[in-house]
Design a protein around this motif. Structure first.
Motif, PDB file in Angstrom:
ATOM      1  N   LEU A  73      98.670   7.587  89.576  1.00 28.17           N
ATOM      2  CA  LEU A  73      97.464   7.870  88.807  1.00 28.17           C
ATOM      3  C   LEU A  73      97.486   7.081  87.507  1.00 28.17           C
ATOM      4  O   LEU A  73      98.550   6.706  87.006  1.00 28.17           O
ATOM      5  N   ALA A  74      96.291   6.840  86.990  1.00 32.09           N
ATOM      6  CA  ALA A  74      96.130   6.176  85.705  1.00 32.09           C
ATOM      7  C   ALA A  74      95.474   7.140  84.733  1.00 32.09           C
ATOM      8  O   ALA A  74      94.598   7.927  85.100  1.00 32.09           O
ATOM      9  N   VAL A  75      95.918   7.067  83.488  1.00 26.61           N
ATOM     10  CA  VAL A  75      95.417   7.933  82.424  1.00 26.61           C
ATOM     11  C   VAL A  75      94.931   7.070  81.279  1.00 26.61           C
ATOM     12  O   VAL A  75      95.607   6.117  80.869  1.00 26.61           O
ATOM     13  N   SER A  76      93.759   7.390  80.770  1.00 26.38           N
ATOM     14  CA  SER A  76      93.238   6.713  79.588  1.00 26.38           C
ATOM     15  C   SER A  76      92.403   7.702  78.793  1.00 26.38           C
ATOM     16  O   SER A  76      91.631   8.480  79.376  1.00 26.38           O
ATOM     17  N   GLY A  77      92.605   7.710  77.467  1.00 27.49           N
ATOM     18  CA  GLY A  77      91.844   8.620  76.632  1.00 27.49           C
ATOM     19  C   GLY A  77      92.107  10.077  76.938  1.00 27.49           C
ATOM     20  O   GLY A  77      91.235  10.932  76.712  1.00 27.49           O
ATOM     21  N   GLY A  78      93.296  10.375  77.453  1.00 25.89           N
ATOM     22  CA  GLY A  78      93.650  11.759  77.748  1.00 25.89           C
ATOM     23  C   GLY A  78      93.098  12.288  79.044  1.00 25.89           C
ATOM     24  O   GLY A  78      93.261  13.472  79.358  1.00 25.89           O
ATOM     25  N   ILE A  79      92.456  11.421  79.846  1.00 22.77           N
ATOM     26  CA  ILE A  79      91.804  11.824  81.094  1.00 22.77           C
ATOM     27  C   ILE A  79      92.396  11.031  82.250  1.00 22.77           C
ATOM     28  O   ILE A  79      92.749   9.855  82.108  1.00 22.77           O
ATOM     29  N   LEU A 100      96.757  -2.727  87.007  1.00 20.69           N
ATOM     30  CA  LEU A 100      97.284  -1.658  86.157  1.00 20.69           C
ATOM     31  C   LEU A 100      98.645  -2.035  85.582  1.00 20.69           C
ATOM     32  O   LEU A 100      98.977  -1.672  84.453  1.00 20.69           O
ATOM     33  N   PHE A 101      99.441  -2.748  86.368  1.00 25.13           N
ATOM     34  CA  PHE A 101     100.739  -3.207  85.871  1.00 25.13           C
ATOM     35  C   PHE A 101     100.567  -4.346  84.865  1.00 25.13           C
ATOM     36  O   PHE A 101     101.300  -4.453  83.887  1.00 25.13           O
ATOM     37  N   ALA A 102      99.558  -5.178  85.127  1.00 28.52           N
ATOM     38  CA  ALA A 102      99.405  -6.393  84.336  1.00 28.52           C
ATOM     39  C   ALA A 102      98.639  -6.170  83.035  1.00 28.52           C
ATOM     40  O   ALA A 102      98.626  -7.034  82.173  1.00 28.52           O
ATOM     41  N   GLY A 103      98.015  -5.013  82.899  1.00 26.50           N
ATOM     42  CA  GLY A 103      97.138  -4.793  81.755  1.00 26.50           C
ATOM     43  C   GLY A 103      97.808  -4.200  80.532  1.00 26.50           C
ATOM     44  O   GLY A 103      97.126  -3.700  79.638  1.00 26.50           O
ATOM     45  N   ASP A 107     101.445   1.583  79.859  1.00 27.20           N
ATOM     46  CA  ASP A 107     102.737   2.266  79.879  1.00 27.20           C
ATOM     47  C   ASP A 107     102.988   2.698  81.316  1.00 27.20           C
ATOM     48  O   ASP A 107     102.179   3.424  81.899  1.00 27.20           O
ATOM     49  N   VAL A 108     104.097   2.280  81.895  1.00 32.48           N
ATOM     50  CA  VAL A 108     104.382   2.553  83.303  1.00 32.48           C
ATOM     51  C   VAL A 108     105.511   3.569  83.408  1.00 32.48           C
ATOM     52  O   VAL A 108     106.574   3.397  82.808  1.00 32.48           O
ATOM     53  N   VAL A 109     105.254   4.629  84.158  1.00 29.74           N
ATOM     54  CA  VAL A 109     106.246   5.674  84.398  1.00 29.74           C
ATOM     55  C   VAL A 109     106.549   5.713  85.891  1.00 29.74           C
ATOM     56  O   VAL A 109     105.653   5.956  86.711  1.00 29.74           O
ATOM     57  N   ASP A 110     107.789   5.450  86.250  1.00 30.73           N
ATOM     58  CA  ASP A 110     108.231   5.525  87.642  1.00 30.73           C
ATOM     59  C   ASP A 110     108.733   6.942  87.903  1.00 30.73           C
ATOM     60  O   ASP A 110     109.766   7.357  87.373  1.00 30.73           O
ATOM     61  N   ALA A 111     107.986   7.705  88.722  1.00 29.77           N
ATOM     62  CA  ALA A 111     108.352   9.089  88.983  1.00 29.77           C
ATOM     63  C   ALA A 111     109.499   9.222  89.981  1.00 29.77           C
ATOM     64  O   ALA A 111     110.028  10.326  90.163  1.00 29.77           O
ATOM     65  N   ASP A 112     109.841   8.139  90.635  1.00 27.95           N
ATOM     66  CA  ASP A 112     111.007   8.114  91.518  1.00 27.95           C
ATOM     67  C   ASP A 112     110.956   9.213  92.579  1.00 27.95           C
ATOM     68  O   ASP A 112     111.957   9.852  92.903  1.00 27.95           O
ATOM     69  N   GLY A 113     109.767   9.451  93.108  1.00 29.64           N
ATOM     70  CA  GLY A 113     109.624  10.400  94.206  1.00 29.64           C
ATOM     71  C   GLY A 113     109.636  11.859  93.804  1.00 29.64           C
ATOM     72  O   GLY A 113     109.672  12.738  94.667  1.00 29.64           O
ATOM     73  N   GLN A 114     109.581  12.145  92.516  1.00 29.42           N
ATOM     74  CA  GLN A 114     109.602  13.535  92.067  1.00 29.42           C
ATOM     75  C   GLN A 114     108.178  14.111  92.053  1.00 29.42           C
ATOM     76  O   GLN A 114     107.192  13.404  92.207  1.00 29.42           O
ATOM     77  N   TRP A 115     108.110  15.432  91.855  1.00 27.05           N
ATOM     78  CA  TRP A 115     106.843  16.154  91.922  1.00 27.05           C
ATOM     79  C   TRP A 115     106.040  15.968  90.642  1.00 27.05           C
ATOM     80  O   TRP A 115     106.549  16.170  89.545  1.00 27.05           O
TER      81      TRP A 115
END
Length: 397
Positions: free
Chosen positions: A26-32, A45-48, A51-59
């Motif tokens: 998912l992508a988040v911008s402006g708190g939404i 999304l990666f190139a822009g 901030d990228v968060v890798d959840a590593d398969g977690q919930w």
């Protein structure tokens, strides 16, 4: 997480309503939440510069909403200070709570008003609320409750239902009170219930000795919640189902429940779930100042409480006095000890309370257009990270 730029969370098992997106992003911008999908996110999304968060398969689950919490980390709502309210909110955010109703106990009108004013100060002061769960209103637990089912409330300050007193409390900070616990069998309760409904407050039956017929009458008048089901209310009997029976049988009643195995046995939690289903049960903590602190001596609304092995009791050694529960632990208990699905356990901690507070269009789910109130849980369902309106407020190292 910086709300001024896009954030991408990927490789997450996203719990979205009844569904689980096994490899979600998912992508988040402006708190939404602005985008949601599965598989590989768009390269843009990666190139822009996101901030990228890798959840590593977690919930990844929606943030929890606790409508009944008195305190934590040595502070309680009845301290009546902004510092106390902020400390409680910050503690519970570390356990996945992204929205809450600070909850009072029975006390003098002046003490209740101080608490309301302190809550409003934190709610309206971004710097004071920084890092804590969002304040979504206040829950007044009393003071118009039954002496017979007083529980861990101070009997010296219990009063019968009274419209002028309730009006004074509601007017302290207009539109702040969202829920009120009342004993509906007491004289004058019908009039107070009518007042509460005109003020957009949820009427909850609690600390009540109401019979089945009295509880059903209250439901007909507009009572729609049961405060900590089974606790401090007339229980089931084969000749009178009491408040418990009426609450379990009525489709119009949503039941709070404390899923710690002490207030309600796990088998009784199974019974409540089987009868009410996911959409009519709401997980709460009923947490007091002792939550997050060692065993020892504490206060609840001026009453002495002893905490041993995490269980809170009054000085009689028998009366439960709130809990040290957190919302993530309640979700774990429902999933691991009661055996409900994780989506159902999460819904009872998020979607159901959000709906009851009239926030179903923006909270309680992970969906495009919803507030980015998010919790990352590891495989043991322990909180790894919490985001509130897209801002990271906790990360376990």
């Amino acid at each position: 997480m910086n709300t001024g730029r896009t954030t991408l969370i990927h490789r997450a098992r996203i719990v979205s309503g009844d569904n689980v997106i096994e490899d979600g992003w998912l992508a988040v911008s402006g708190g939404i939440v602005t985008e949601l999908g599965d598989g590989t996110p768009p390269e843009s999304l990666f190139a822009g510069g996101a901030d990228v968060v890798d959840a590593d398969g977690q919930w990844l689950v929606p943030g929890f909403v606790d409508v009944h919490v008195h305190g934590a980390d040595g502070a309680e709502v009845m301290d009546g200070t902004a510092e106390a309210i902020a400390r409680i909110g910050r503690f519970h955010a570390k356990h996945g709570t992204t929205g809450w109703l600070p909850t009072t106990v029975v006390g003098p009108a002046a003490a209740l008003q101080r608490a309301l004013l302190a809550v409003a100060e934190v709610r309206d002061t971004p710097a004071a609320a920084e890092g804590g769960a969002a304040i979504l209103g206040v829950h007044l637990e009393g003071p118009m409750i039954s002496a017979k089912r007083i529980g861990a409330q101070n009997p010296a300050h219990r009063i019968d239902p009274d419209v002028p007193t309730m009006t004074q409390l509601l007017d302290t900070v207009p539109d702040l009170v969202r829920k009120v616990t009342i004993a509906p069998e007491l004289a004058g309760a019908d009039e107070v219930i009518r007042l509460l409904l005109t003020r957009n407050a949820i009427v909850s039956m609690g600390h009540t000795d109401a019979s089945f017929s009295q509880a059903m009458h209250a439901i007909q008048q507009g009572a729609s919640h049961a405060t900590h089901l089974f606790n401090a209310m007339r229980g089931l009997h084969h000749r009178d189902g009491g408040t418990v029976g009426a609450s379990l049988l009525s489709d119009n009643v949503v039941c709070e429940i404390i899923a710690d195995g002490h207030h309600v046995d796990f088998d009784m939690l199974k019974l409540a779930y089987r009868l009410k289903g996911r959409d009519r049960l709401m997980l709460i903590t009923d947490a007091i100042a002792a939550a997050g602190r060692p065993d020892g001596a504490y206060k609840l609304g001026g009453l002495d409480v002893t905490v041993k092995a995490g269980i809170c009791l009054l000085q009689d050694g028998q009366t439960l006095a709130g809990s040290t529960l957190t919302m993530d632990a309640a979700v774990r208990n429902m999933a691991n000890r009661v055996g409900v699905s994780l989506p159902d356990a999460v819904a009872m901690a998020s979607a159901v309370p959000a709906r009851e507070l009239g926030l179903a269009s923006r909270k309680g789910r992970i969906a495009v257009g919803y507030d980015a109130d998010l919790v990352l849980l590891d495989e043991s369902l322990q909180v790894k990270r919490t985001w509130i309106s897209g801002k990271s407020v906790f990360e376990r190292v």
